[in-house]
Every structure is written in structure tokens, then in C-alpha cells.
Design a protein around this motif. Structure first.
Motif, PDB file in Angstrom:
ATOM      1  N   THR A 202      69.880  40.608  88.133  1.00 46.45           N
ATOM      2  CA  THR A 202      68.971  39.708  87.387  1.00 46.45           C
ATOM      3  C   THR A 202      68.463  40.327  86.085  1.00 46.45           C
ATOM      4  O   THR A 202      67.597  39.742  85.428  1.00 46.45           O
ATOM      5  N   SER A 203      68.978  41.479  85.679  1.00 51.13           N
ATOM      6  CA  SER A 203      68.548  42.069  84.404  1.00 51.13           C
ATOM      7  C   SER A 203      69.149  41.299  83.235  1.00 51.13           C
ATOM      8  O   SER A 203      70.026  40.456  83.411  1.00 51.13           O
TER       9      SER A 203
ATOM     10  N   ASN B 200      68.157  39.308  79.305  1.00 50.30           N
ATOM     11  CA  ASN B 200      67.647  37.976  78.956  1.00 50.30           C
ATOM     12  C   ASN B 200      68.122  37.607  77.558  1.00 50.30           C
ATOM     13  O   ASN B 200      68.388  38.471  76.730  1.00 50.30           O
TER      14      ASN B 200
ATOM     15  N   THR C 218      65.320  31.938  82.045  1.00 45.99           N
ATOM     16  CA  THR C 218      64.137  32.060  82.903  1.00 45.99           C
ATOM     17  C   THR C 218      64.182  33.375  83.672  1.00 45.99           C
ATOM     18  O   THR C 218      65.214  34.037  83.756  1.00 45.99           O
ATOM     19  N   SER C 219      63.070  33.713  84.237  1.00 41.14           N
ATOM     20  CA  SER C 219      62.867  35.010  84.882  1.00 41.14           C
ATOM     21  C   SER C 219      63.569  35.085  86.240  1.00 41.14           C
ATOM     22  O   SER C 219      63.573  34.113  86.994  1.00 41.14           O
ATOM     23  N   GLY C 220      64.160  36.250  86.530  1.00 44.88           N
ATOM     24  CA  GLY C 220      64.656  36.507  87.879  1.00 44.88           C
ATOM     25  C   GLY C 220      65.933  35.793  88.268  1.00 44.88           C
ATOM     26  O   GLY C 220      66.255  35.688  89.452  1.00 44.88           O
TER      27      GLY C 220
ATOM     28  N   THR D  20      60.033  29.661  84.673  1.00 44.32           N
ATOM     29  CA  THR D  20      59.184  30.621  83.967  1.00 44.32           C
ATOM     30  C   THR D  20      60.036  31.386  82.977  1.00 44.32           C
ATOM     31  O   THR D  20      61.003  32.036  83.370  1.00 44.32           O
TER      32      THR D  20
ATOM     33  N   SER E 255      61.502  34.293  80.592  1.00 39.58           N
ATOM     34  CA  SER E 255      61.602  35.735  80.779  1.00 39.58           C
ATOM     35  C   SER E 255      60.293  36.451  80.445  1.00 39.58           C
ATOM     36  O   SER E 255      59.583  36.072  79.513  1.00 39.58           O
ATOM     37  N   ALA E 256      59.995  37.510  81.209  1.00 40.05           N
ATOM     38  CA  ALA E 256      58.789  38.307  80.972  1.00 40.05           C
ATOM     39  C   ALA E 256      58.806  38.952  79.590  1.00 40.05           C
ATOM     40  O   ALA E 256      57.772  39.399  79.096  1.00 40.05           O
ATOM     41  N   GLU E 257      59.951  38.997  78.958  1.00 44.63           N
ATOM     42  CA  GLU E 257      60.053  39.631  77.641  1.00 44.63           C
ATOM     43  C   GLU E 257      60.117  38.593  76.515  1.00 44.63           C
ATOM     44  O   GLU E 257      60.578  38.881  75.410  1.00 44.63           O
ATOM     45  N   THR E 258      59.601  37.403  76.809  1.00 43.38           N
ATOM     46  CA  THR E 258      59.634  36.316  75.824  1.00 43.38           C
ATOM     47  C   THR E 258      58.952  36.696  74.507  1.00 43.38           C
ATOM     48  O   THR E 258      59.460  36.389  73.418  1.00 43.38           O
TER      49      THR E 258
END
Lengths: 210, 210, 210, 210
Positions: free
Chosen positions: C26-27, C29, C45-47, C73, C75-78
Motif C-alpha cells: 500500500t505504499s 501515492n 486514497t489512503s491504504g 480518504t 493520502s496522508a501526504e496530500t
């Protein structure tokens, strides 16, 4: 199994070995026994690209290596296949020519008793016919390469006689020969040996730094 | 999820692991929980080529490892799968047998506290269940290989009890076990660990030359 | 180009990167600009497992990272993607997480002027936007990893301002960010950098023996 | 063979080389002779992603490199292809840009007689045109990279004249050129050389530990 069925399976094994990088540049050759009395083999023809190997690239030969079915010139190493089938009663013989088998066949040596490559203590060894525990030491003879396999056959037969326990051998800078009761077993042993060669090869010169 | 659905997913995971080189030569075995009361598992049968793994190669077993659905002999490491499911409440257990896990399980050592492999400071660690930061130190126990997993189960259960935080373990020269709430999570953890093993393995002995 | 079209292309890029081993577990983005006034991005999206990435795993976000189309959601790095789009006027931003970028981001250092990785003299550098000769020295800043990208954005924007010539940067033990006018250019640059990382990585510690 | 047929075959070779990692980031270029009187070549156009190479990305050029069929800008290295076709009477010319050829073209040197890479004693060498035994020493000249191939052609033609026996050459940090009577032979030689580069490259610095 019929010649046609074996030809189809050999073609599939060839394409698989090509995809893994074990039979690039028309290298590699593969055979399977069609009948025992008289002995006939299905075998790959010479100079074929294994990435597009088709049943039409496989011929049927007799015990003298003469073509008795299909069209084409059997592999230049046909006498080697026949010798292994006779010595071992094998139903299939596979010769792959991978990066790591080439490297290890060159680098390894056994000062005490002739050239060879020892592999021991790996779980993967249990993929070899008759090996029931990882506490097994497999030893692969390393034979010198030649362009005259007919002349080399007595030497190879002697090696197989002296070492009845071996599941394969390496030819110097030329790759692996292994065999099995049938194609599935021989193919499994190819994967086992290629895996172990890569483990040993990648371990060379490396020391662990915690 | 039904046994049939899980069997289909396990077959897909097996073919994927084979393609990546993590389950060559019939190595690797994979399971998923079908029901909890009573406990039943879908698990790969013994000696199957993972490159052509099909749902028909998966059997359903009970908590004692007896086949209750499908046909075939469950993996020789079935007791290990059952022990992990019981100890961890896992929904899926995956065992891969890659080049790098084989190498690292052999080379690594932890003089102070039993054999194990430590991995810390990598972003990829966040792919492990519950890990929220790269500032994480994952430690994988390394267990000695054996051919008698039933006898070894108490030792493995003790290791899992003593180290409730671990997401997997290595078996010496035999590869990785990891697990998850479901197959997707277990599969993601396989990829995370195999990635990190390759990073650590390729770093061995190498020094940077700017 | 429409959000739907870009989502399809991002999904394809994701599956390609997964296949090459640059987005396991899942790495990774990936994003592309849908519109400029106001700014909207299509982003993964994340994950999500990139091996099965579909257009439905892509959302449309506004300049504040709020979802304005699709479900999930981002990506956490958006915030990092948005910062690169703003600083560089990029049309697409790709973050891969490969073995070699992870290794090099860790090992490399530049005693004189902040951490970074220099690559020079390779023909492949001409695959970077605006590079017309192999006599080019590319320098990639290496940024420390963090779990709070919103807080890190000013630092990254400052780095991009100070080094207007860079085509990408590394995050310590976390991989590569690169960007382009469009997805095709960004994807080409991913391949260029990943190729060069592998060349540098495999060269570490090796000396030629003729 | 017609231009259309050769364009289809070149596209297939390109996609194959991309898949093996020998033509990433739009690198690599490939040609085949369509006619001899007057000389026309089918050749890849500049800046195309080889992973999606289609016959429409191939143009037909005359002996001066002018497009006489199809649409697009021929490869920037067209003069090199034409020089090899003229000097060697080749029917196909393939340029790959792999990790190992890049590394070896940089690291290797031959103090006594100009830069070059020697490879000898490997069975795989028999995949080169006219080589009948593994007891063969292949020597690949290493040419300096340039951005002005038209100006470099006399130097390359001189090298090919001085070394009539060579089957290919390396360009420093830029990859391999090889050729053959037809595409099948040229492609086989690419595989032979790339295999041997990987063997030599992986052998660097490694010593066997029995």
C-alpha cells in the motif's frame, strides 16, 4: 503420455524458464521420455528462442538421437540428455542456464575431492526427490564445459555412477542439469536449485552488520 | 466469508507470491479462518506448485488439522498455522519462503536476547498492523527449523506469548510467517516484510562512495 | 482532462509501479491536476493496494485537501502533493517507495551542503525535463521523514525555492517524489530516477576486477 | 519484409526490452533494414515510452535519415544506426540501456589498448553470430558518450573497421549497441550480452566462501 502432450508441456516449461531469465538467448534445452521400449524422447530443437517455444519446436528422437517425429535438429546436447535418462531412469531432463548457476559453477571449488558445489541445511532442499529433512547436504558435481558432448558422455556417466545421490550437476560457466521421474518433478527441482543458487550467490562476500 | 470464497482468495495470493519468487518449488503455505465456533481453516495442501494454485488445492480443516472439506493432505506446517490463529486471533496466516528472508534468517543474530532480526526507522513499517510512525522498532524472532512442528508448537506459542508485539517471525533458512485480521492485511504485511528484508539484505557489506 | 480520465491514468500508473516493486504494501501515492482555477487534484486514497488500483480508489480534492469528488480518504501526504503543485506548477506528482530509493536516501550524504544525492554524467539524465546533455549533475535533496506533513510543508517549500533546478527529492527511508507537466512526464521521471538509483546502489562497494 | 511488418516486430522488441528493464524512461532505440537499393530503415521515433510501443511509433527513413514513411522524428541516434548498417551490412540494429551495461561501461577499462570490456569462456557467447565454442574471447569497445552523433560517426566507423570481429559496443554510461542479419539475431545478441553483463556485474568484488 503421448509425444504431443509432452511437447506441449515442454514448450510451457521453456516459456516459464525464459520468463524467469533462466533460458535467455536460445540457451537451455529440455526433454521428456515418450516411451521406454524402445526409448524415445521429446526434446527441444537447437537454436530456438525459448520465449516463444511451441510444440512445433519439439522433436521426437530415438536412443541414438535420430529424429523419428517432428521436424528440426535436436539440441546439440542430446547425447547428454540420453545419458542421464539411461543412467538415472529419469522421465524428464531440464537444462537451465541462469545468471547464478553460471556464476557459482565458476567460483565454487572443493579442494578435497573434485570440483563441486555443496548446499546444506536449507528447508528448500526438501523440494528435491527423496529429501525429507532440511538437515541434508546436497553436493553438485561441476563438470568442465566442452563442445563435444558425445566424447564427454563416458565422463558424465562415470560421475553419475560415482555419485548416485546427486539430483543435478553444473557445467562450468554453462548452467544446471537436473532431472526427475516426470516433468513436474524436474521442473520443481529446477526451481529449488535456482532458488538455492541465488541464496548462495547473494551471500558471497556479504557480512551481516546488525 | 465462505470456504469457497476464501479458497479462491488463497489461490490468488499463492500465485502472486509465486510470481514474486516468494514461493518457488512448492514452498510456502497459506491459510484463512472460515469459522470460529468451531474453528475451521482453509489451508493449502502439501506439495502443490503455487504458480498454478487453484481453489481445488485448498482444503478445509478443523482445530485438530483434520480435513473436513475438499480433498488433499493439508500442509505439513498446519499445526503452526493453527497455533498462530489461536495465539493471535489471526484471520489469515501466510508463510513465504523468499531469497532474502532465507538469507537474513541465517545471518542475523542478537547476542543479547535470543536470535532475532531488528528493523527500525523505515516508513514501510507503517504497513504493519497498528504501527503509526516510522519511528518504530520491529523485532522478528528467529526460530530454529524443525521437521516436527507438532513438537515445536509449545516453543512457538511461548515465543508469541513473550513477544505480544511481533507481527511475524522467521524460521532459520526457511522463511517468514506473518498473519493478519484478514487475508488482505496478512498479504500487505508479507509485502512490507519482504520489502524490508530486501532493503536490509542489499545493504549488507555495502558502504557508500560519494 | 477530466477527473474520470485522470483517475483511470493514475490507476494504471499505480499498477505499473506495483508491478515493478516500487509501491508494495500500500505504499506510494499519485496525483494529477484536474483544474487550476480553482485548484483541484485527482489523488490516490489512503491504504489502497496499488496492485489492484482502480479509478474508484482515486478522489478529487480542492486546494485545502478536502474531498470534492469520489469517496475515500485522500493520502496522508496530500499536503505534500499540493505544496509541490503550487511551488512547481506541476500537473502531476508521483511518490514511489522502492528498495533502492530507500537504501540511497539513507546511505547518501553531502558533508558540504545539506543531505542530498548527486547523480552526474549518465545519458539517462536526459529523460528529466529540460536536460539536454548527459553532462548534467542532478542533485536530489534528502528530507527527513515525518508523520506530520502539514507542519513540514514550509520546510519543503523552502527547499524547492532554494533549489529551483531539482526534478525530485528523497525522503529519508521513505522513497522518491518527482513531478511533471503531466502524468506521462512524471512517470518518465520516475523511471529515470529509479534506473539511476539502481545503478548507483549496485555500484556501492564494488570494484572492477578485469 | 515490408515496412509495416518490420514496424510491428520492432514494436514487439521494444515492449520486450521495456519489460526486462532494458529500455526505461523512453531510452533505447531500434531499427531494421526495409530495402537496400536504395537503403531505407524502419526506426523508432524519439521520446517514445517503449512499454507502449506501437507500429505507429516507427518511421521509415532513407540513407540520409530523412523520413520517407510514417510520422514522427526519428531517434536522435539515427546516424549511428545508419553507420552500423553501412559498416556491417546489418539487417537490424538494437540499442538497449540496461542497469548492468551502464555500470560496466563505466567501470571497465583495458589499460593496454583503449577502453573495452572483455568477456571470455562462457557458453552463452555461442549465442553471438559465428561463435562456435565457449573458448571465445569477445571484446566490446567502449566509446565515449556524446550529444553529437553525426560528428562521432567517423570515430565509430573507424572502431568498427579496426575491430571487424566485434558483435557490439558500449557507450559510456549509455548502454549497448548490437546488430544482426535480422531482428531475431540482433534480439538474441541483446539477450546474450545482457546476460553476460549481469554475470560480470554481479561477480564484481565478490569472493567465494565455501
Amino acid at each position: 503420455m503421448s509425444f504431443a502432450a509432452l511437447a506441449g508441456q515442454l514448450a510451457e516449461v521453456g516459456r516459464l524458464c525464459y520468463a524467469r531469465g533462466w533460458a535467455l538467448g536460445t540457451s537451455g534445452n529440455f526433454s521428456a521420455v515418450v516411451g521406454r521400449t524402445p526409448l524415445t524422447l521429446a526434446i527441444t530443437t537447437s537454436g530456438v528462442d525459448k520465449g516463444v517455444l511451441e510444440p512445433g519446436h519439439i522433436v521426437e528422437i530415438d536412443e541414438h538421437g535420430r529424429v523419428v517425429g517432428g521436424a528440426g535438429t535436436p539440441s546439440a546436447e542430446t547425447t547428454l540428455h540420453l545419458a542421464i535418462v539411461r543412467s538415472r531412469g529419469a522421465g524428464a531432463v531440464l537444462h537451465t542456464h541462469s545468471i547464478w548457476s553460471t556464476i557459482l559453477s565458476d567460483a565454487a571449488g572443493d579442494p578435497g575431492g573434485g570440483d563441486g558445489l555443496a548446499i546444506d541445511g536449507y528447508e528448500m532442499l526438501k523440494g528435491l526427490d527423496g529429501v525429507r529433512t532440511h538437515e541434508h547436504r546436497e553436493w553438485l558435481p561441476i563438470l568442465e564445459n566442452t563442445q563435444d558432448w558425445s566424447a564427454a558422455v563416458p565422463r558424465i556417466e562415470a560421475t553419475l555412477r560415482e555419485h548416485p545421490e546427486v539430483h543435478g550437476f553444473l557445467i562450468r560457466r554453462h548452467g544446471l542439469y537436473t532431472w526427475g521421474r516426470d516433468l513436474a518433478e524436474a521442473r520443481r527441482q529446477v526451481e529449488v536449485f535456482e532458488f538455492l543458487f541465488e541464496v548462495l550467490g547473494r551471500n558471497r562476500g556479504a557480512t551481516w552488520q546488525p
